[in-house]
Design an enzyme around this catalytic site. Sequence first.
Site, short mmCIF file in Angstrom:
data_model
loop_
_atom_site.label_atom_id
_atom_site.label_comp_id
_atom_site.label_asym_id
_atom_site.label_seq_id
_atom_site.Cartn_x
_atom_site.Cartn_y
_atom_site.Cartn_z
N SER A 15 0.82 -1.21 0.00
CA SER A 15 0.00 0.00 0.00
C SER A 15 0.85 1.25 0.00
O SER A 15 0.52 2.25 -0.66
CB SER A 15 -0.93 0.00 1.22
OG SER A 15 -1.83 -1.09 1.16
N ALA A 16 1.96 1.25 0.75
CA ALA A 16 2.85 2.42 0.79
C ALA A 16 3.84 2.41 -0.37
O ALA A 16 4.03 3.43 -1.05
CB ALA A 16 3.59 2.47 2.12
N GLU A 26 10.01 -5.95 -4.85
CA GLU A 26 8.88 -6.66 -4.27
C GLU A 26 9.20 -8.15 -4.22
O GLU A 26 9.55 -8.76 -5.24
CB GLU A 26 7.61 -6.42 -5.08
CG GLU A 26 6.44 -7.32 -4.75
CD GLU A 26 6.05 -7.31 -3.26
OE1 GLU A 26 5.82 -8.41 -2.71
OE2 GLU A 26 6.00 -6.22 -2.67
N ALA A 27 9.07 -8.75 -3.04
CA ALA A 27 9.39 -10.16 -2.87
C ALA A 27 8.40 -11.07 -3.58
O ALA A 27 8.75 -12.18 -4.00
CB ALA A 27 9.46 -10.51 -1.39
N HIS A 68 -4.80 -5.29 11.53
CA HIS A 68 -4.52 -3.87 11.32
C HIS A 68 -3.27 -3.46 12.10
O HIS A 68 -3.23 -2.41 12.73
CB HIS A 68 -5.70 -3.01 11.77
CG HIS A 68 -6.95 -3.25 10.99
ND1 HIS A 68 -8.22 -2.98 11.50
CD2 HIS A 68 -7.15 -3.71 9.73
CE1 HIS A 68 -9.13 -3.27 10.60
NE2 HIS A 68 -8.51 -3.72 9.50
#
Length: 545
Positions: free
Chosen positions: A24-25, A45-46, A481
């Site tokens: 998201s970030a 990105e893994a 969350h």
Amino acid sequence: MSDVSSALPLDGAPYDFIVIGAGSAGSVLAARLSEDGRRKVLLLEAGPRDRNPWIHLPMGYSKLYTDSRYNWMYESEPESALHERVLYQPRGKVLGGSSSINGMMYVRGNALDFDDWARAGCAGWAYDDVLPYFRKAEDQSRGENRWHGIGGPLKVSDQSFDHELPNALCRAAAEAGLARNEDFNGASQDGFGYYQMNIHNGRRWSAARGYLAPARKRANLRILTGARAERIVVEGGAAKGVLFSHGGQRRYAAAGEVVLSAGTIASPQLLMVSGIGPAEALREHGIASVRDLPEVGANLQDHTCIQLMFRCTKPITVNDIANSLARRIGVGLQYALTRKGYLAETGIYVGGFARSDENQDRPDIQMAMAAWSVVERTAKGARQHPFSGFSFSPEHVNPDARGAVTLRSADPAAPPRIAFNFFQSEYDIRAMTFGIRLVRRISEQPAMQPYIASELQPGKDVRSDAEILQFIRDKAGSDIHAVGTCRMGADAGAVVDARLRLNGVSGLRVVDASIMPRVVRGNTHAAVVMIAEKGADMILADARR
């Protein structure tokens, strides 16, 4: 730095920015930092590309809940106040991160949450400071107003499916005395109503879809999937680059600045395996300390939730579709022809916010109704009841509980230890007890009686405070969350400062949910996108100096 010299260089010249994590970030950061075309940006990105059709089908997120190709599938340590239960922690391992596997609810948190951040020393993070970034990110289907923006990368839409069960629940909430709220992200958070979603034309609108897709063809942005960061290389008190594995090889990329956006669990882990964290604990794993920061991994916070489940009198729930081949074919055809119906939604329709104590200055209980009920939900999956059912869940969104993410080993591929320490305070127990009683009060109103055959969980005989506490210990869990493990602040113990720069290491920032000093009261995705929008502005402003 022999491991750097033995690694295969990615490119000859350093990147201006390396962003670790395309969630998201990270998706926001990569798009914004590469926007003007002048700066070279590398995004690591893994996980894989977001090509799986279930990612883009809103109801498909249930298929990704236990799919290790797209989900890290973390688990907590046994929780002492929850009968030593291990709590499942799904996290996105794909472009878009958790925004590619989550429930798509668009909730920002309470305005006062951000004012609290500013009062705690995080200058520039009060609600009036962050509202422009919420608006900048947003493309609000209802149009522009004081609280909402249009034209941004993140689609925010009303739910298009008119369903009689959530409509009845809204009427019941009014009968129970809750005000109707048409916008939980507007003038007030209190009340009950329909949630808005990150869905557009019947498809998930993840951070990857909104931010990365338009940026992908930029010559100055390189996106590597299947690239797992192993260590941030720090020399002379400054971050110089990132060691990572890709295609079976160990690679090294140099950078003017490294931006860590791997999330609340993975960001502190990567800092610690890089030698940044509590020095004594790192030495126990054979890791040389680069910067002694005891609070890396500390301050872990998460909302808690618990499902009350009901047998429904009408065959109008997701259970009825899941249990019928003919109905599955029918809703599939409906979606294929119209992009509408059950598959174009998440099954999470209505809910709201309330205060467990009328003297509180903002809500601490969130509620959400889901049009299904399940036998159990674990890391091994969930199975719907073989009859019509739905759930109505209270969530405690102002927890006292504080936990930590710590290392299991020096191996960056080993999952870290995650301890929440839930329900060890009287307030946390009292608030959740209130939430359970409130959900029951709403469900018992006349508007809901035509729809409820029985209460499946916990059952009508669970009434006393002691019985409810037992129910909490048996069934409550994480609302997924988690925030706070790289806390932002102005004090010496903070992991990052108000410009998200790492304390004591130059050229390194953390920009994701882990920087929240306190969890917002609501789903966290919208707030993380805001953090990244603001973080990108600060990074670019500092680069121009």
